[in-house]
Design an enzyme around this catalytic site. Structure first.
Site, PDB file in Angstrom:
ATOM      1  CD  GLU A 182       2.775  19.196 -11.663  1.00 30.67           C
ATOM      2  OE1 GLU A 182       3.501  19.073 -10.612  1.00 30.67           O
ATOM      3  OE2 GLU A 182       1.605  19.356 -11.101  1.00 30.67           O
ATOM      4  CD  GLU A 207       0.253  -3.750  -8.452  1.00 27.58           C
ATOM      5  OE1 GLU A 207       0.590  -4.409  -7.366  1.00 27.58           O
ATOM      6  OE2 GLU A 207      -0.365  -2.646  -8.555  1.00 27.58           O
TER       7      GLU A 207
END
Length: 275
Positions: free
Chosen positions: A83, A114
């Site tokens: 963004e 992960e």
């Protein structure tokens, strides 16, 4: 791991028998829990300030901001990074989000991605990361190996680090140079840290990059003068910004925007003409 470390985000929910609640009760209860998040973030503002100052300093001096995370945390980092270019007109290479498991993990869970303590550094290395940059690890639990390993490797290479976590005294917070710990407490659905913890992380990310971009001069007054004009809505917003800043008609604002291709440049041109 410190003896006094407790995964508060994994503790039993304050609510039980959720499956027997009415829809109205579920929604009211979730909302009640969500209302505690801004207060938790407020308590962490001193830590947020410390990290934001370092991020701003690095970006001003030509460095980059990297986010690393897994699952929801990784996706939030990518969201915030993605963004920045349309909102502030910066390069897509200024703020970079990296998620365990790669781009596939943005939409689909990648099993065991992960759990590697070495993969994050490998991922960062593809961007030729260096000590001019800063890396922020995002993990609600504060125990994600991918994120901790990434920050440990950064420290070995003299790269400044920060983190956003929701468990106090976590291994991640201990590893980071500038930790942010937002203590949101147990989730409505036990252990579902996409809820309050995710909301807290998003709020902190908003604060971090918005403040840094203001410090970089990417906002004039309260206006996103460097935003990308990528659709009709944003073009209209740009025209209105020009009108508000210079008091010209919409037609004149539109003409200048079309000519200069930038809200900032259009405002400057009009102001120069008036002077």
């Amino acid at each position: 791991m410190k003896k006094d470390f407790i995964k508060v985000t994994e503790k039993e929910s304050n609510y039980d028998e959720l499956d027997k609640m009415s829809i109205h009760t579920i929604l009211k209860s979730i909302n009640k829990e969500d209302q505690t998040v801004p207060k938790a973030v407020e308590k962490s503002i001193p830590q947020i300030k410390n990290l934001t100052e370092k991020v701003s300093e690095k970006l001003k001096n030509g460095g980059r901001l990297f986010y690393i995370g897994a699952g929801t945390s990784g996706r939030l980092g990518i969201l915030d990074a993605s963004e920045c270019p349309p909102t502030f007109g910066v390069s897509k290479d200024l703020v970079i989000g990296i998620i365990a498991g790669g781009d596939k993990a943005i939409r689909d869970a990648v099993e065991f991605a992960e759990d590697s303590k070495t993969q994050a550094w490998e991922d960062l290395s593809t961007h030729q990361i260096n000590k001019e940059d800063i890396v922020v690890g995002i993990a609600a639990s504060g125990t994600t190996p991918y994120v901790i390993g990434g920050l440990e490797a950064c420290k070995q290479h003299d790269i400044l680090t920060g983190c956003i976590t929701c468990n106090p005294n976590s291994p991640l917070a201990i590893t980071a140079d500038f930790p942010i710990e937002v203590k949101v407490g147990p989730e409505f659905v036990t252990g579902s840290s996409r809820m309050k913890a995710g909301t807290a992380q998003k709020m902190v990310l908003n604060m971090l990059t918005t403040t840094a971009m203001i410090q970089l001069g990417r906002v004039q007054g309260n206006r996103m003068v460097d935003m990308q004009l990528s659709n009709k809505k944003l073009v209209e917003r740009g025209i209105n910004m020009i009108c508000q800043a210079t008091f010209v008609s919409k037609n004149e604002a539109q003409e200048n925007l079309e000519k200069h291709k930038s809200v900032r440049a259009a405002i400057k041109a009009i102001q120069n003409e008036k002077n």
